[in-house]
Design an enzyme around this catalytic site. Sequence first.
Site, PDB file in Angstrom:
ATOM      1  CG  HIS A  46      73.254  67.973  69.527  1.00 48.84           C
ATOM      2  ND1 HIS A  46      74.517  68.352  69.932  1.00 48.84           N
ATOM      3  CD2 HIS A  46      73.031  66.763  70.115  1.00 48.84           C
ATOM      4  CE1 HIS A  46      75.014  67.413  70.725  1.00 48.84           C
ATOM      5  NE2 HIS A  46      74.135  66.447  70.853  1.00 48.84           N
ATOM      6  CD  GLU A  47      69.495  65.435  71.000  1.00 50.26           C
ATOM      7  OE1 GLU A  47      69.771  64.227  70.908  1.00 50.26           O
ATOM      8  OE2 GLU A  47      70.064  66.197  71.803  1.00 50.26           O
TER       9      GLU A  47
ATOM     10  CB  CYS B 288      76.818  65.568  73.372  1.00 49.58           C
ATOM     11  SG  CYS B 288      76.084  64.040  72.759  1.00 49.58           S
TER      12      CYS B 288
ATOM     13  CG  HIS C 145      73.140  61.920  68.608  1.00 52.20           C
ATOM     14  ND1 HIS C 145      74.365  61.465  69.021  1.00 52.20           N
ATOM     15  CD2 HIS C 145      72.861  62.991  69.385  1.00 52.20           C
ATOM     16  CE1 HIS C 145      74.815  62.225  70.012  1.00 52.20           C
ATOM     17  NE2 HIS C 145      73.919  63.174  70.263  1.00 52.20           N
TER      18      HIS C 145
HETATM   19 NI    NI Z   1      74.133  64.557  71.779  1.00 53.35          NI
END
Ligand code: NI
Length: 174
Positions: free
Chosen positions: A142-143, A100, A146
């Site tokens: 993953h994104e 990341c 966030h």
């Molecule tokens: Ni990330």
Amino acid sequence: MAIRPVLRMGDARLLQCAGLVGSFGSDELHKLLVDMRDTMQALEGVGLAAPQLGVGLRVVIFGVQKSSRYPDAETVPETVLINPVITPLDDQTEQAWEGCLSLPGLRGLVPRFQNIRYQGYDENGTPIDRTVSGFHARVVQHECDHLDGMLYPARIQDITQFGYTEELFSESEA
Ligand code: NI
């Protein structure tokens, strides 16, 4: 157009839940996306979420042509995804190494759903609805994490599988 600093783990803004985008096609949104693309490309990332630039909006970008960070990865279409919703299609998960841009130099072994549907909008408000698997599904999960203030270390099940890339892969795959 600007490359902007990416917030690093420890910054409280990365732990906040981002807000919905209310209108599409605005200058503000366009400028944000230009900065996100510039920043992601400069750092050779495969994805970036607006909160990583300190912007609390549900906006992510991702895409993989061929990345030096993930040389064996399959390609993923360049995508702007706004107000995303992810639906896992089954219970199947798989573990793989993730990095990341908010944790430079580190990698962790993270479980993700293997098969997902994701929906949302592009920058013009056009609906996006895709069913994907594998690496593509991983990048999206993953994104989108966030946007809910979640960084990948929180998902690691075996904390021994987390560390500096140079140390973890010193013998085999750098
Ligand atoms: Ni990330």
